[in-house]
Write a protein that holds these residues in place. Structure first.
Motif, short mmCIF file in Angstrom:
data_model
loop_
_atom_site.label_atom_id
_atom_site.label_comp_id
_atom_site.label_asym_id
_atom_site.label_seq_id
_atom_site.Cartn_x
_atom_site.Cartn_y
_atom_site.Cartn_z
N SER A 1 0.85 -1.19 0.00
CA SER A 1 0.00 0.00 0.00
C SER A 1 0.89 1.24 0.00
CB SER A 1 -0.92 0.01 1.22
OG SER A 1 -1.78 -1.12 1.21
N VAL A 2 0.62 2.13 -0.95
CA VAL A 2 1.43 3.34 -1.11
C VAL A 2 0.52 4.55 -1.03
CG1 VAL A 2 2.99 4.62 -2.63
CG2 VAL A 2 3.07 2.11 -2.58
N SER A 3 0.92 5.53 -0.21
CA SER A 3 0.15 6.77 -0.11
C SER A 3 0.35 7.62 -1.36
CB SER A 3 0.59 7.56 1.12
OG SER A 3 -0.01 8.84 1.14
N LYS A 4 -0.72 8.22 -1.86
CA LYS A 4 -0.67 9.10 -3.03
C LYS A 4 -0.81 10.56 -2.60
CE LYS A 4 -0.23 7.24 -6.28
NZ LYS A 4 0.98 6.61 -6.85
N HIS A 5 -0.34 10.87 -1.40
CA HIS A 5 -0.46 12.23 -0.88
C HIS A 5 0.21 13.25 -1.79
CE1 HIS A 5 -0.22 15.67 1.81
NE2 HIS A 5 1.09 15.66 1.67
N HIS A 6 1.42 12.92 -2.26
CA HIS A 6 2.15 13.87 -3.10
C HIS A 6 1.44 14.10 -4.43
CE1 HIS A 6 5.51 14.37 -0.42
NE2 HIS A 6 5.69 13.06 -0.34
#
Length: 379
Positions: A32-37
């Motif tokens: 799971s990878v955050s797409k905040h950027h």
């Protein structure tokens, strides 16, 4: 106006605690990878477009992957709408109309000119296709490609006639080269002698005009020129020539280095001035500065600076969409660092890359204030 950024992300996309996540891999090895950027980038682009166009912009991330429909209903995440591609058209139709039809048509022309779309402009697409075809190796398209037919092969010249022709061309080239040297070389020699004589002390030749160095300007005399006697002079050291100092908005890189406490170089920027750790590398930008004569009514930070007669600080994003601290001060408003009081000579906007610098917001505010004071006190 809506800014729609299509994302063809693989795997499942979900939201959790106000953030967007991408899930890839099998159940046993799921990542799971955050797409905040990515969300912050789209939000920053929308803010830039709003400032340039002078009207509100709604940022949208359109999920276009295979599992896009599994995301569900449109959601607002960190100021950006996240919508599956299958639901985008219906969602747009439900948005309220805030402009008259005539105004929409005028704004559409302006926006298409300011922000051309690479996917809907047929002329731009044709130019891109032509450029791609021209740079692609010929062997990849095969000998029957209609885009770029293979060049015709010239028949090889064989036999005595061909050898004689090549020999004749070689002789003509040699004769021409010799004639060129004979014609040009005396001019260079005489011009060099004249330049050496003009110095008078046997040093480097002085810079002369094209007329003085031309062969036609050298008198043709059989007598050898008698050099004039040169008075003896005491040898003196040649003074060092100071290199020009690169300035930006009245500041030098040395001044910015002193303020930041680390060595910086000027970085190319679309607007204003930027400084970073590597010359002309925007990814290393640490601080940016933008000055102008006046602000517009929708630039609320400058309006607040005027109304409250103070410097305005706030969170922002730098040119690389990283967390930053920003400063706004309008013309005529006070700036103070310690006992020093300066009135802003122009609208000044400073952005300090707190995340890249690895510093706190408090320290970034002091850096921004020092930058603003220095540029308004300069000159």
């Amino acid at each position: 106006m809506f800014l729609v950024d299509a994302k063809n992300w693989r795997g499942a996309i979900t939201s959790w605690e106000g953030n967007l996540y991408q899930h890839t891999g099998s159940r046993d090895a799921r990542q799971s990878v955050s797409k905040h950027h990515e969300v912050a980038k789209v939000h920053g682009m929308a803010a830039y477009m709003a400032a340039e166009a002078g009207m509100p912009v709604t940022p949208v991330i359109c999920l276009a992957g295979r599992a896009a429909a599994d995301f569900g209903e449109p959601q607002l995440i960190r100021g950006v709408w996240v919508i599956p591609v299958s639901a985008l058209s219906d969602w747009l139709r439900t948005q309220p109309s805030v402009l008259e039809r005539e105004t929409v048509e005028r704004r559409a022309v302006t926006l298409m000119t300011s922000f051309p779309s690479t996917t809907t402009d047929p002329y731009l697409l044709a130019a891109m296709g032509t450029a791609a075809a021209a740079t692609k190796p010929h062997r990849e398209r095969g000998p029957q490609s209609p885009l770029r037919p293979p060049p015709p092969r010239l028949p090889k010249r064989r036999g005595a006639f061909g050898r004689a022709l090549r020999a004749l061309i070689a002789v003509a080239f040699m004769v021409g080269s010799v004639a060129l040297v004979v014609k040009v070389l005396p001019g260079f020699v005489l011009g060099g002698i004249a330049d050496a004589a003009s110095t008078g002390d046997g040093g480097a030749p002085s810079i002369t005009s094209s007329a003085s160095s031309s062969p036609a300007a050298v008198p043709r005399s059989s007598a050898k020129p008698t050099p004039a006697p040169t008075p003896k002079r005491r040898a003196t050291a040649t003074p060092a020539v100071a290199m020009p100092v690169s300035r930006c908005a009245g500041l030098t890189a040395a001044q910015v280095t002193k303020i930041l406490g680390r060595t910086v170089q000027p970085v190319a920027a679309n607007q204003g001035c930027s400084w970073g750790t590597r010359l002309d590398d925007p990814k290393t930008t640490l601080v940016s500065l933008l000055t102008k004569t006046e602000h517009r009514s929708y630039e609320s930070k400058f309006v607040t600076s005027v109304n409250q007669r103070r410097v305005v600080f706030g969170a922002s994003l730098d040119s690389n969409f990283q967390q930053a601290t920003a400063l706004w001060v309008a013309t005529g408003q006070p700036l103070s660092v310690g006992k020093r009081l300066v009135l802003a000579r122009m609208d000044t906007h400073v952005v300090v890359s707190t995340e890249t610098l690895g510093t706190t917001d408090e320290k970034a505010r002091r850096i921004a204030l020092a930058m603003a004071t220095a540029v308004n006190a300069a000159g």
